[in-house]
Design a protein around this motif. Sequence first.
Motif, PDB file in Angstrom:
ATOM      1  N   PHE A 102       0.828  -1.211   0.000  1.00  0.00           N
ATOM      2  CA  PHE A 102       0.000   0.000   0.000  1.00  0.00           C
ATOM      3  C   PHE A 102       0.865   1.264   0.000  1.00  0.00           C
ATOM      4  N   THR A 155       1.898   1.599  -3.429  1.00  0.00           N
ATOM      5  CA  THR A 155       0.757   2.050  -4.226  1.00  0.00           C
ATOM      6  C   THR A 155       0.601   3.566  -4.152  1.00  0.00           C
ATOM      7  N   PHE A 190       0.543   5.666  -7.369  1.00  0.00           N
ATOM      8  CA  PHE A 190      -0.608   6.488  -7.725  1.00  0.00           C
ATOM      9  C   PHE A 190      -0.236   7.942  -8.007  1.00  0.00           C
ATOM     10  N   TYR A 237      -0.008  19.038  -0.125  1.00  0.00           N
ATOM     11  CA  TYR A 237      -1.414  18.755   0.179  1.00  0.00           C
ATOM     12  C   TYR A 237      -1.584  18.208   1.594  1.00  0.00           C
ATOM     13  N   TRP A 283     -13.262  17.187   3.151  1.00  0.00           N
ATOM     14  CA  TRP A 283     -12.254  16.485   2.378  1.00  0.00           C
ATOM     15  C   TRP A 283     -12.435  16.795   0.891  1.00  0.00           C
ATOM     16  N   LYS A 307      -9.790  18.381  -1.521  1.00  0.00           N
ATOM     17  CA  LYS A 307      -9.446  17.625  -2.736  1.00  0.00           C
ATOM     18  C   LYS A 307      -9.569  18.516  -3.976  1.00  0.00           C
ATOM     19  N   PHE A 333      -6.561  20.578  -4.271  1.00  0.00           N
ATOM     20  CA  PHE A 333      -5.477  19.702  -4.695  1.00  0.00           C
ATOM     21  C   PHE A 333      -5.548  19.437  -6.208  1.00  0.00           C
ATOM     22  N   ARG A 340     -15.622   3.696 -11.239  1.00  0.00           N
ATOM     23  CA  ARG A 340     -14.968   4.601 -10.267  1.00  0.00           C
ATOM     24  C   ARG A 340     -13.863   5.391 -10.952  1.00  0.00           C
ATOM     25  N   ARG A 381     -13.545   9.458 -11.757  1.00  0.00           N
ATOM     26  CA  ARG A 381     -12.338  10.230 -11.440  1.00  0.00           C
ATOM     27  C   ARG A 381     -11.968  11.104 -12.646  1.00  0.00           C
ATOM     28  N   MET A 433      -9.956  -0.579  -2.062  1.00  0.00           N
ATOM     29  CA  MET A 433      -9.063   0.059  -1.079  1.00  0.00           C
ATOM     30  C   MET A 433      -7.949   0.810  -1.793  1.00  0.00           C
ATOM     31  N   LEU A 434      -7.393   0.172  -2.821  1.00  0.00           N
ATOM     32  CA  LEU A 434      -6.311   0.814  -3.575  1.00  0.00           C
ATOM     33  C   LEU A 434      -6.813   2.103  -4.227  1.00  0.00           C
ATOM     34  N   LEU A 435      -7.998   2.016  -4.789  1.00  0.00           N
ATOM     35  CA  LEU A 435      -8.566   3.193  -5.447  1.00  0.00           C
ATOM     36  C   LEU A 435      -8.823   4.309  -4.445  1.00  0.00           C
ATOM     37  N   THR A 436      -9.343   3.928  -3.292  1.00  0.00           N
ATOM     38  CA  THR A 436      -9.622   4.933  -2.265  1.00  0.00           C
ATOM     39  C   THR A 436      -8.322   5.570  -1.800  1.00  0.00           C
ATOM     40  N   LEU A 437      -7.326   4.716  -1.563  1.00  0.00           N
ATOM     41  CA  LEU A 437      -6.015   5.235  -1.159  1.00  0.00           C
ATOM     42  C   LEU A 437      -5.466   6.168  -2.236  1.00  0.00           C
ATOM     43  N   GLY A 438      -5.605   5.735  -3.496  1.00  0.00           N
ATOM     44  CA  GLY A 438      -5.104   6.527  -4.619  1.00  0.00           C
ATOM     45  C   GLY A 438      -5.814   7.858  -4.744  1.00  0.00           C
ATOM     46  N   SER A 439      -7.087   7.893  -4.382  1.00  0.00           N
ATOM     47  CA  SER A 439      -7.804   9.156  -4.544  1.00  0.00           C
ATOM     48  C   SER A 439      -7.720  10.034  -3.303  1.00  0.00           C
ATOM     49  N   LEU A 440      -7.199   9.464  -2.208  1.00  0.00           N
ATOM     50  CA  LEU A 440      -7.054  10.270  -0.983  1.00  0.00           C
ATOM     51  C   LEU A 440      -6.023  11.365  -1.186  1.00  0.00           C
ATOM     52  N   PHE A 441      -4.904  10.980  -1.808  1.00  0.00           N
ATOM     53  CA  PHE A 441      -3.804  11.943  -1.939  1.00  0.00           C
ATOM     54  C   PHE A 441      -3.569  12.301  -3.398  1.00  0.00           C
TER      55      PHE A 441
END
Lengths: 286, 695
Positions: free
Chosen positions: A86, A89, A93, A134, A180, A184, A187, A266, A270, B687-695
Amino acid sequence: MPIKSYLFPGTKSALIKFKLAIYLWLIIIILALVAVAPLNHLVRANLSHLYLGQPAFIPFELHLIEIFIAHQDFFQPYLYLLLILFSLTAIIFIFLDAALFGRMITSERKITFSDFLADGSRYFWSFFLSTLLYLPIFILFFLLSRFLAFPLNIWAGKSVTEWPVIISSNLKLLLFILLWTASKLIFDLIRIIIIKDQKTVLLALRQAWFFLSKHFFSLWGLYLLVGLIFVLISIIFLFIGRLISAEHLFGLVLMIILAQAYIVFRLFIRMVFIGFENRYYEKNRI
Amino acid sequence: MGKKRISRRKLFGIILLWFFLSTTISVWPEERAVKYFINVELLPETHLIKANETLRWTNRTQDYIPDIQLHLYWNAFKNELSTVAKESRNEGLLKRYQVKKNEGGWIKITSMTTVEGQDLLPSASFIAPDKPVNPDDQTVLRVSLPKPLSPGETITLNLEFEAQVPSNGLRAGFYRDGYFISQWFPKPGVYQEGKGWNCHQYHLNSEFFADFADFQVKITVPEKFVVGACGEEVDRKVNQALGKITYTYIQQNIHDFAWAASPRFLKVERLFKASEEITPEEYQQVANLLDLRPEEIKLPDVRMILLIEKQHRNQIERHFRALRAALKYYGLWYGPYPYRTITMVDPPFRTGSGGMEYPTLFAAGTSVILSKNVLSPEGVIIHEFGHNYWYGIVANNEFEEAWLDEGINTYSTGKVAAVAYGPGEYPLKFNGLPLNWLVKFPAVYDWQTDRLFSSTVVKLDPIVNFSWDFFNSTSYALNVYQRASTALNTLERLLGQKTMAKIMRTFQQRYRFCHPKTEDFIKVVNEVSGQNLDWFFQEFFFSTKDFDYAISSVKSQKLTEKISGLYDQSGQDIQPAAPEKAGKTWPKYETTITLRRYGEARIGPGVKMKLKVKFEDGKVEWREWDGQNRWTRFTFITPTPVQTAQLDPEHIWLVDSNLSNNSYTRLGPRQKIPTTTHGFFWLVENMLLTLGSLF
Ligand SMILES: [Zn+2]
């Protein structure tokens, strides 16, 4: 009409560049495969010859918990693996966001994987810095949400029934999500400006701040509208998912298709966000 | 109008008192060793209670008793040196019971005299009988008597005490003007002949132990309060000048007394009419099970009183339905409920007093948002009512052998919930909202989850253990409730429903209004079953051995007709022959199944672990294993390969910590594994997507 002038074009550009969602989806699949492989191995090693009986003596889900309990020593190293994955990731990301923003903002309509990667590496450093920038903004908004929740805490703290407790804890969650989304938005805008105006991170922040001081509420309104649409469609997805029974192969295939369609959805949403934010900025910057 | 009401109530009270005395005395003519007469007043401004108590205690033993030992439970919340506080600190739970300024609980005896007027306070001192010794604990008071109490002699003590209601105690507590008052009065321990007082200090994990007694309690509260208490209300007096009201409650033959008061209670009464609840067919069915006549298991009517928070008024019917089911099945299976009332309290909000039993009264607990597929509050209502049988009537020492009530009652709760409601979904919530609204969870029976969770603590502690000697609260709870219940469910499957039903009824009937111990239960099991099942208790109640039998491998391979190699017989080379006689059709399959005992625990003498093997042509073979060695192997020569193999196919051994390794089928659980793996996969993607979109 803001919907007509920003939302529709934003959605249209996301549709035109839909390939980007597929790229991201494939990368997420690879990451998720790595994350799930050990768990899959554990389940297969222990349950692939399980005889459930008709009707099952114990629901399959309880067998699953049972083998997790029996193999508790598996989870400590596995959690470390997930933690590393993670963290990686998060870095990946930043790269993917750089690539996504780069390709969404460019006026070129044709999408290629090499361009996608090129944008990723071109903007990675500025996106990395913008993430560092951020973080304090995120913390600030988080603290603000805690501060604004204060009256809710007092209300729930004094109550003699459970309702205020449930309502306030959900309002607090909503408040946090709202704040948030606002953070965002800032950001996203910084990143759009980095690419569009080729500015450094700090200058982009200044520009975003300046821009939002005039347009914050209309842009945020649009953001929330898209967010709401996302939530509603998600609920529909979940609802349909509940109706599908995976008892038979057909149901299983249908469930997998639906679930993966949701992931692509999703990613698409985005892109819609970036699309309309970009459009809005383009039309209203001086 | 007010005056008229008082006099009518007085009359009503007198009639009720007369009725009460005339009926209950005929039920329990003999005297109890302990009698309480308590007058208590609740002072909501300071959250104090002030009371005087007359305690009559009779020495029913042949010992000369030099002292009396009293529980003063609320001193557990007095400071951070009490045993409860120390044990909470060890478990990282201290915050929950931490003493806030002016909100800790305590109890102080301000006067204690004999009827002759002799002051006993100077001879009183705190003691802490349990190990590790904690001289700072003040939950047990030892009072030396002026002269030892002779066999048969009765002592009467007059006490005055005041007590601060704890704000966040265990089981008792207040929040704003809602009160749940339990373990609140000075109460003697149990004197055991030849052994002395059994009077343990209050522990984080311990519950209680006391002698059967008769109670008369007068409770005075401000008029706006609605009150509920153990036993029957026989009188009510309003003092209009002071704006106060005094309720009188009486109950014989119980060993504790609790009450609750809140202005936000609704009081609803219903009658459990046995003739409407149980059909003649149901009586016949249960009578057959128990080898009794239907007349012998007839149930009486019971007055059901519900005190429910106004915020839960829409759940009144749900509460009564569960209580009626509990009264019906506990009554039918174990014997009639012996008291005339049962009071069910939905405890006042934030008093931390839900899910707790007292004789003739229990605290349930619910939430404003319920899911209809989750058996909550039903589970807790059935369980806490059930304690009237296991704890209330059959009154084991909860300090020392908590499983005897909690384990037996968890087993009973599961059975009642299963017949009355079927399986229920697991209660998972997020921010007070049921997750069942979003995700579909499987419906499960209590025994299914009990066995699962109990497997996590098997190696930590035996079930039979002092409650403060468990590794931690989780081990206490899972061993005493779920593991004991799992062992009892296993026993039921081993002996059959009929024998088990008779065991439970015999144990209940034989030890009504007594204090049985684990040995007594084992004696009943052996006697009713006609077997020596000491090994069963040794393995599952007194040990920390894991029980795990398994099919470790299944192999089916095709045999060829021709067998290569040389075969010697009395010095001569002979032609190789097929292993089976001619006439049988080829091909043949050799199936080898290896069974293993991974755990330390084993099945007992004379008991066999069964193996059922089904082949693809539909033929079924059974084998038996005594399960004493670590492994065994069975071989089958059959026309077709194996289809399924099941160890313990009758599902007797619920104590087996891993049932997933008890069966084999080539195809496995079909779609279940890919569905599960994909479920995890999808979760990780999100979870990965959520993490990716958090920051
Ligand atoms: Zn219990």
